[in-house]
Design an enzyme around this catalytic site. Structure first.
Site, PDB file in Angstrom:
ATOM      1  CE  LYS A 165      -4.161  -2.077   1.866  1.00 49.07           C
ATOM      2  NZ  LYS A 165      -4.954  -2.360   3.069  1.00 49.07           N
TER       3      LYS A 165
ATOM      4  CE  LYS B 100      -5.554  -8.365  -5.622  1.00 46.82           C
ATOM      5  NZ  LYS B 100      -5.476  -8.034  -4.275  1.00 46.82           N
TER       6      LYS B 100
ATOM      7  CE  LYS C 176     -10.843  -0.706  -2.939  1.00 43.91           C
ATOM      8  NZ  LYS C 176     -10.840  -2.126  -2.546  1.00 43.91           N
TER       9      LYS C 176
END
Ligand code: ADP
Ligand code: TRP
Length: 320
Positions: free
Chosen positions: A110, A189, A192
């Site tokens: 992230k 993969k 969003k």
């Protein structure tokens, strides 16, 4: 058996979320006492707009109910309606080794994607451990990217039990191998954050356009094709029966079928599956009092369970 899973309200749900987590979770409702929740405390690590968080939370509630979550059987709630979870997070935080969190892939992924490295983002697995442990879950159905979080949960629970006596049941993840990673339209993969997702309740025209843009190799209509390396086939087989899947694989290998035809077959499968669920979602949208009632009732049931575990944990560490 007690089953628990959560999903963050941080964007529209896509086929990866659906086949990786939501459908397995819905199927598991039959096999035990299920607790499913909307992880809005978690979403605060990335969603900074209050209106977007509220909207996202309602969207997930509608999505889950439209897809078959049965509130007469399953406890369905908003994470923030069970604030006991944040207190348990603290009790777990003080025994969670830094090294365990430093090894977390999800924090590294992230922050690499540009999400601010807040303390909350770093300690996110401890909040997730509290979600799981506070209702004494045995099984946690999730996609593969969440496996490490459940392993951390197990480590923390074992450490707590060793140190303070048996308070928590030790949970296990359940990952469906056949849908462990659902590919997006570019073959990475589906996520969003990669702009490669097909949303399950997206505008039907947009969904169709996205399916028609799925990346394939450049083989011509007549050429034999390999289903096992094709992104269109990877998505088609998620919807197909075993017979339909084998038939489609044969058509790939035989040649004479273009990727355009395979994409059309996928569009039809998508519509046959999600068309009725879209209609159900529209009905729920007209009945928001019902949806709110379900979430409140779920929260009351989850809270009772959470309070009992928290009480035992507080006693075990010496707060009571
Ligand atoms: P995203 O990658 O779009 O941000 P999340 O991380 O919010 O998705 O994932 C929510 C749930 O859906 C998790 O249980 C995760 O494992 C599952 N999931 C997400 N993307 C996929 C995928 N491409 N394949 C399988 N499962 C997925
Ligand atoms: N971390 C999960 C995700 O990003 C969501 C989640 C929060 C969760 N708490 C959980 C999943 C507990 C399973 C169990 O998808």
């Amino acid at each position: 058996m007690r089953i628990l899973s959560g999903i963050q309200p941080s964007g529209r749900l896509h086929l990866g979320n659906y086949f990786g987590m939501m459908r397995p979770a819905i199927e598991l409702q039959e096999q035990g006492e299920a607790y499913y929740f909307i992880a809005n405390y978690h979403a605060l690590t990335t969603v900074t707009d209050a209106a977007a968080l509220r909207q996202g939370t309602l969207d997930v509630a509608l999505d889950f109910l439209a897809c078959g979550l049965d509130p007469s059987r399953t406890v369905f709630y908003r994470q923030s309606d069970v604030p006991e979870v944040t207190e348990l997070t603290w009790l777990l935080s003080v025994i969670t080794p830094m090294g365990l969190l430093e090894r977390s892939h999800s924090f590294k992924d992230k922050t690499a994607r540009g999400i601010a490295a807040s303390h909350g983002l770093f300690s996110y697995p401890v909040l997730m451990a509290a979600d799981i442990l506070i209702v004494q879950s045995d099984l946690v159905p999730v996609g593969r990217d969440q496996k490490q979080h459940v392993e951390i949960t197990r480590d923390v629970a074992i450490k707590f039990n060793n140190q303070y006596g048996e308070v928590f049941r030790i949970p296990k993840e359940q990952i469906r191998d056949e849908v462990a990673v659902v590919p997006g339209v570019d073959g990475q993969k589906m996520s969003k954050s990669y702009n490669n997702a097909i949303d399950i309740f997206g505008d039907p025209k947009e969904v169709k356009a996205r399916i028609m843009r799925i990346v394939t190799d450049s083989k011509g209509v007549a050429d034999p094709k390999d289903p096992d390396t094709c992104n269109v086939f990877a998505l088609y087989k998620l919807f197909a029966t075993p017979e339909e899947r084998d038939l489609m694989a044969e058509r790939y290998r035989a040649g004479g079928m273009g990727y355009g035809d395979a994409k059309k077959a996928l569009c039809e499968k998508f519509e046959a599956h999600f068309g009725p669920l879209r209609a159900r979602r529209a009905e729920l949208l007209n009945n928001l009092d019902y949806v709110e009632g379900v979430l409140r009732q779920g929260a009351a049931r989850a809270r009772a369970e959470a309070a009992a575990t928290l009480h035992r944990a507080r006693k075990a560490v010496g707060l009571e």
